[in-house]
Scaffold this motif. Structure first.
Motif, mmCIF file in Angstrom:
data_model
loop_
_atom_site.group_PDB
_atom_site.id
_atom_site.type_symbol
_atom_site.label_atom_id
_atom_site.label_comp_id
_atom_site.label_asym_id
_atom_site.label_seq_id
_atom_site.Cartn_x
_atom_site.Cartn_y
_atom_site.Cartn_z
ATOM 1 N N THR A 167 66.642 36.974 4.194
ATOM 2 C CA THR A 167 66.441 36.376 5.737
ATOM 3 C C THR A 167 64.924 36.608 5.035
ATOM 4 O O THR A 167 64.848 37.512 5.396
ATOM 5 C CB THR A 167 67.978 36.379 6.353
ATOM 6 N N LYS A 221 62.048 34.969 8.717
ATOM 7 C CA LYS A 221 62.858 34.793 9.662
ATOM 8 C C LYS A 221 60.492 34.934 10.586
ATOM 9 O O LYS A 221 60.192 35.795 10.024
ATOM 10 C CB LYS A 221 63.361 34.877 10.966
ATOM 11 N N GLU A 280 57.672 34.072 12.964
ATOM 12 C CA GLU A 280 57.358 33.240 14.583
ATOM 13 C C GLU A 280 55.945 33.120 13.974
ATOM 14 O O GLU A 280 55.160 34.210 13.690
ATOM 15 C CB GLU A 280 57.474 34.458 15.166
ATOM 16 N N ASP A 292 58.565 28.038 14.306
ATOM 17 C CA ASP A 292 59.306 29.395 13.535
ATOM 18 C C ASP A 292 59.864 28.547 12.150
ATOM 19 O O ASP A 292 60.523 27.564 12.613
ATOM 20 C CB ASP A 292 59.912 29.715 14.976
ATOM 21 N N GLU A 320 62.898 30.319 9.085
ATOM 22 C CA GLU A 320 64.160 30.867 8.398
ATOM 23 C C GLU A 320 64.080 30.147 6.557
ATOM 24 O O GLU A 320 64.227 28.509 6.769
ATOM 25 C CB GLU A 320 65.575 30.448 9.141
#
Length: 125
Positions: A97, A99, A101, A106, A108
């Motif tokens: 994964t 993620k 910012e 944002d 994912e």
């Protein structure tokens, strides 16, 4: 490669406050490419492949002022604040994964593989 090693490689490219220069999805979102600035001569390409989840969340209260398509690279609004790599297993199927910012955007990505490389800034199209 494990998530910790991927995180170390990403961190070694000093992404903090770097401008996102390109973010594209190819092959029905099977591949996602992110390019961020490094120096005036070089950029960093993160190429996620075998993608299963690609989720973008743009703050709808943020006024872009004009179309990003009409902006020059130096006018792009998105700067990376944090990248976090992890691992997850769903129904016995392992994924990495990521993620990212970069307020006001944002996102994912769940993916199977990643390549990280330096490219010449002049090679960006």
């Amino acid at each position: 490669m494990d998530a910790k090693k991927i995180q170390q490689i990403i961190d070694s490219n000093h992404y903090e406050d770097s401008r996102i220069l390109k973010l594209n999805a190819n092959y029905m979102f099977d591949e996602v490419e992110l390019v961020h600035e490094d120096t005036k001569e070089e950029s960093v390409l993160l190429c996620f492949s075998g993608c299963y989840k690609v989720y973008f969340d743009h703050d709808n209260n943020y006024d872009k002022l004009k179309s990003v398509k009409e902006m020059s690279t130096s006018q792009h609004l998105y700067f990376i604040q944090n990248i976090k790599i992890g691992e997850i297993t769903i129904n016995g199927n392992p994924f990495y994964t990521c993620k990212i910012e970069s307020w006001p955007l944002d996102f994912e990505i769940w993916f199977k593989d990643i390549s990280i490389s330096k490219i010449k800034a002049s090679d960006l199209v």
